[in-house]
Design a protein around this motif. Structure first.
Motif, PDB file in Angstrom:
ATOM      1  N   CYS A 115      -4.432  -0.052  -5.384  1.00  0.00           N
ATOM      2  CA  CYS A 115      -5.820   0.363  -4.319  1.00  0.00           C
ATOM      3  C   CYS A 115      -6.323   1.548  -5.273  1.00  0.00           C
ATOM      4  O   CYS A 115      -5.853   2.148  -5.057  1.00  0.00           O
ATOM      5  CB  CYS A 115      -5.230   1.130  -2.691  1.00  0.00           C
ATOM      6  N   LEU A 116      -7.790   1.001  -5.170  1.00  0.00           N
ATOM      7  CA  LEU A 116      -8.251   2.169  -5.789  1.00  0.00           C
ATOM      8  C   LEU A 116      -9.464   2.305  -4.548  1.00  0.00           C
ATOM      9  O   LEU A 116     -10.558   2.752  -4.984  1.00  0.00           O
ATOM     10  CB  LEU A 116      -8.481   1.868  -7.531  1.00  0.00           C
ATOM     11  N   ALA A 117      -9.894   1.575  -3.679  1.00  0.00           N
ATOM     12  CA  ALA A 117     -10.643   1.147  -2.759  1.00  0.00           C
ATOM     13  C   ALA A 117     -11.684   2.670  -3.449  1.00  0.00           C
ATOM     14  O   ALA A 117     -13.095   2.814  -2.452  1.00  0.00           O
ATOM     15  CB  ALA A 117     -10.591   1.043  -1.954  1.00  0.00           C
ATOM     16  N   CYS A 118     -10.816   3.768  -2.277  1.00  0.00           N
ATOM     17  CA  CYS A 118     -11.507   5.335  -2.269  1.00  0.00           C
ATOM     18  C   CYS A 118     -12.307   6.063  -3.568  1.00  0.00           C
ATOM     19  O   CYS A 118     -13.166   6.328  -3.075  1.00  0.00           O
ATOM     20  CB  CYS A 118     -11.031   6.180  -1.403  1.00  0.00           C
TER      21      CYS A 118
ATOM     22  N   CYS B  69     -10.761   5.764   3.593  1.00  0.00           N
ATOM     23  CA  CYS B  69      -9.476   4.512   3.328  1.00  0.00           C
ATOM     24  C   CYS B  69      -9.856   3.996   4.348  1.00  0.00           C
ATOM     25  O   CYS B  69      -9.937   4.676   5.644  1.00  0.00           O
ATOM     26  CB  CYS B  69      -8.728   5.547   2.664  1.00  0.00           C
TER      27      CYS B  69
ATOM     28  N   PHE C 216      -6.684   2.059   5.406  1.00  0.00           N
ATOM     29  CA  PHE C 216      -5.676   2.217   5.215  1.00  0.00           C
ATOM     30  C   PHE C 216      -4.385   3.364   5.659  1.00  0.00           C
ATOM     31  O   PHE C 216      -3.009   3.236   5.186  1.00  0.00           O
ATOM     32  CB  PHE C 216      -5.237   1.562   4.247  1.00  0.00           C
TER      33      PHE C 216
ATOM     34  N   ILE D 204      -5.738   6.888   6.251  1.00  0.00           N
ATOM     35  CA  ILE D 204      -6.006   7.894   5.287  1.00  0.00           C
ATOM     36  C   ILE D 204      -7.045   8.832   6.422  1.00  0.00           C
ATOM     37  O   ILE D 204      -8.222   7.559   6.039  1.00  0.00           O
ATOM     38  CB  ILE D 204      -5.947   7.893   4.195  1.00  0.00           C
TER      39      ILE D 204
ATOM     40  N   CYS E 226      -1.378   2.566  -3.283  1.00  0.00           N
ATOM     41  CA  CYS E 226      -2.119   3.430  -3.099  1.00  0.00           C
ATOM     42  C   CYS E 226      -2.456   4.668  -4.044  1.00  0.00           C
ATOM     43  O   CYS E 226      -0.575   5.518  -4.145  1.00  0.00           O
ATOM     44  CB  CYS E 226      -1.925   4.562  -2.126  1.00  0.00           C
ATOM     45  N   VAL E 227      -3.122   4.587  -5.188  1.00  0.00           N
ATOM     46  CA  VAL E 227      -3.249   5.395  -6.331  1.00  0.00           C
ATOM     47  C   VAL E 227      -2.821   6.850  -5.871  1.00  0.00           C
ATOM     48  O   VAL E 227      -2.656   7.825  -6.417  1.00  0.00           O
ATOM     49  CB  VAL E 227      -4.227   4.843  -6.976  1.00  0.00           C
ATOM     50  N   PHE E 228      -3.822   7.668  -4.506  1.00  0.00           N
ATOM     51  CA  PHE E 228      -3.930   8.915  -3.877  1.00  0.00           C
ATOM     52  C   PHE E 228      -2.160   9.048  -3.413  1.00  0.00           C
ATOM     53  O   PHE E 228      -1.901  10.113  -3.214  1.00  0.00           O
ATOM     54  CB  PHE E 228      -4.807   9.206  -2.481  1.00  0.00           C
TER      55      PHE E 228
ATOM     56  N   PHE F  12      -0.292  12.994  -2.026  1.00  0.00           N
ATOM     57  CA  PHE F  12       0.570  12.255  -0.499  1.00  0.00           C
ATOM     58  C   PHE F  12       1.552  13.072  -1.186  1.00  0.00           C
ATOM     59  O   PHE F  12       2.390  13.642  -0.349  1.00  0.00           O
ATOM     60  CB  PHE F  12      -0.263  11.231  -0.233  1.00  0.00           C
TER      61      PHE F  12
ATOM     62  N   PHE G 164       1.001  -1.023  -0.201  1.00  0.00           N
ATOM     63  CA  PHE G 164       0.044   0.009   0.351  1.00  0.00           C
ATOM     64  C   PHE G 164       0.966   1.138  -0.220  1.00  0.00           C
ATOM     65  O   PHE G 164       0.898   2.097  -1.061  1.00  0.00           O
ATOM     66  CB  PHE G 164      -1.191  -0.268   0.549  1.00  0.00           C
TER      67      PHE G 164
ATOM     68  N   MET H  61     -10.111   9.660   6.485  1.00  0.00           N
ATOM     69  CA  MET H  61     -11.292  10.038   5.157  1.00  0.00           C
ATOM     70  C   MET H  61     -12.379   8.978   5.684  1.00  0.00           C
ATOM     71  O   MET H  61     -12.864   8.148   5.224  1.00  0.00           O
ATOM     72  CB  MET H  61     -11.336   9.703   3.974  1.00  0.00           C
TER      73      MET H  61
HETATM   74  S1  SF4 Z   1      -7.989   3.601  -0.235  1.00  0.00           S
HETATM   75 FE1  SF4 Z   1      -8.655   5.000  -1.827  1.00  0.00          FE
HETATM   76  S2  SF4 Z   1      -6.144   6.369  -0.092  1.00  0.00           S
HETATM   77 FE2  SF4 Z   1      -6.426   4.331   0.990  1.00  0.00          FE
HETATM   78  S3  SF4 Z   1      -4.706   3.336   0.575  1.00  0.00           S
HETATM   79 FE3  SF4 Z   1      -6.753   3.336  -1.341  1.00  0.00          FE
HETATM   80  S4  SF4 Z   1      -5.962   4.914  -3.027  1.00  0.00           S
HETATM   81 FE4  SF4 Z   1      -4.958   5.343  -0.769  1.00  0.00          FE
END
Ligand code: SF4
Length: 455
Positions: free
Chosen positions: A436-439, A385, A387, A389, A239-241, A246, A180, A391
């Protein structure tokens, strides 16, 4: 968020200072607390405190904590309150020796693990998930070597955990099997460094060796560095963010330039949602690179509509909503000369709660803009998120239950458009299965209670 580092230095008097510089380059990853632990004369020497690095450390303190190996941490709280007890590195003493742990990430199964350990009469001094990691590791080290202990740790933990650790005099970096959060290793004439981002490695004149791969550990001992595969996984969840917001744009993460990814996001966004306008401006600072890409692709000139007060922290990472709203007004101001009578496109990296974006649109309108168009360098954030972050609830996210048109109305923008998910994947240059694109999708790469897992 959070930044972690590790240092082996062949000049004991320099170790804590190099650790400080590494952390200083990662200050954007956490501003609530900072700490450094060094190993010297069979003892771990630890100093940590609340606030920015330069508030926590003085020259005198750095002179006092010496030794050839060190780890460090800058914190932004997710699990555990923002208080000194939760500042890192965390230190555990046991028959296995002294272990200091610095953690970037968040454990999904924290409470289950903690209850299990408490039932075994383990005492906790913090409410941070990192203490669970430190306690488990010290348990395993009583019976096993470092590599076996990390493998056991990996079996126990669910979630994201990029770690730097002092295990007696050894410096260990470890990245969870899905990877991640980033971690990389550099080499310099003074020794070796480990850091969350390559910008820190650059800052101390070191040369990037490579990223620590997902599921891999790096063990540094007396000027010898060893990479060891600990855990296997048939997928990744980077983590794509990190690429969207970030990480610093001058960092290279998992082989990809953050600057290039953000520039691509702006270019693709301009292709997907062009609008007739007089100027393109970023929301400083994190929207700058994408807005330059947008300007170059669209041919609309880049001009600053907003100026940032550089001495105010990032609003997104202030923990309380009240402080967040307050700091927007301190943070940016509109440049009347550049926006008066103009059609302005504002480009930002993302919209989380929308409070900052709404105030900025209002500010630019008040400064005389004829039209304000909003463009976002990522798809809508629709899910929390788990993992690392802050939010954590859907209610906090403006896009979790609203259409783009409803958000546009709330922001009072003339038009609003987000980057598509396909556009984002193209911009970062990774396959969907590696991220990870979960958010953005509400599909999680690991089992999270009450959420859907993408398997
Ligand atoms: S949920 Fe979004 S912010 Fe959290 S690790 Fe995955 S991509 Fe990153």
């Amino acid at each position: 968020m959070c930044g972690v580092v590790g240092v082996y230095c062949n000049d004991e008097n320099l170790t804590s200072k190099i650790t400080y510089y590494l952390l200083f380059s990662l200050q954007h990853r956490g501003q609530e607390s900072a700490g450094i632990a060094t190993f010297h004369n069979n003892m771990v020497h630890l100093h940590k405190g609340m606030g920015l690095l330069n508030e926590v450390f003085s020259q005198e303190i750095l002179n006092r904590i010496n030794g050839s190996s060190a780890i460090g941490h800058v914190r932004y709280s997710t699990t555990g309150e923002s208080k000194i007890e939760n500042a890192q590195p965390l230190l555990v003493k046991s028959k296995a020796g002294m272990i200091a742990v610095a953690h970037n990430g968040n454990l999904v199964n924290y409470w289950g693990l903690r209850m299990k350990l408490e039932n075994e009469s383990r005492v906790f001094l913090t409410d941070s998930d990192t203490e669970v990691i430190a306690q488990l590791l010290s348990n395993y080290l009583l019976k096993y070597g470092i590599q076996e202990s990390l493998a056991k740790l990996d079996e126990a933990l669910i979630g994201s955990y990029t770690l730097t650790m002092l295990i007696n005099d050894k410096i260990v970096g470890f990245r969870d099997p899905l990877g991640f959060k980033p971690l990389c290793v550099g080499e310099a004439d003074f020794g070796y460094v480990i850091a969350s981002e390559s910008c820190a490695i650059d800052a101390v004149g070191a040369k990037l060796i490579r990223d620590v791969k997902p599921g891999e550990a790096v063990i540094i001992e007396t000027n010898n560095v060893e990479f060891v595969k600990i855990a296997k996984s048939n997928k990744k969840a980077l983590c794509v963010f990190e690429y969207i917001y970030f990480a610093r744009p001058d960092s290279i993460i998992d082989g990809k330039s953050v600057y290039e990814a953000r520039h691509n996001m702006g270019r693709i966004l301009a292709k997907e949602s062009y609008v007739e306008a007089d100027i393109i401006s970023s929301i400083p600072d994190s929207g700058i690179t994408a807005s330059i890409g947008f300007s170059q692709e669209s041919g609309i000139p880049y001009l600053e509509a907003l100026i940032k007060n550089r001495y105010v922290g990032r609003t997104f990472i202030m923990p309380e909503q009240k402080l967040r709203e307050f700091s927007v007004k301190l943070k940016v101001n509109a440049v009347r000369r550049n926006v008066e009578g103009k059609r302005v496109v504002l480009v930002d990296d993302s919209i989380v709660r929308g409070t900052t974006s709404r105030k900025i649109v209002e500010m630019v309108r008040k400064a005389g803009a004829k039209e304000v168009h909003f463009r976002v360098g990522s798809p809508p954030i629709i899910a929390p998120c788990y993992f690392g972050i802050d939010m954590s609830t859907r209610e906090e996210l403006i896009a979790s239950s609203r259409s783009v048109e409803e958000i546009r109305k709330m922001l009072n923008a003339d038009t609003l458009a987000y980057l598509s998910l396909d556009g984002l994947l193209k911009a970062v240059g990774f396959d969907r299965k590696e991220l990870c694109l979960a958010c953005l999708t509400s599909l999680y790469p690991v089992e999270v209670p009450g959420e859907r897992c993408c398997g």
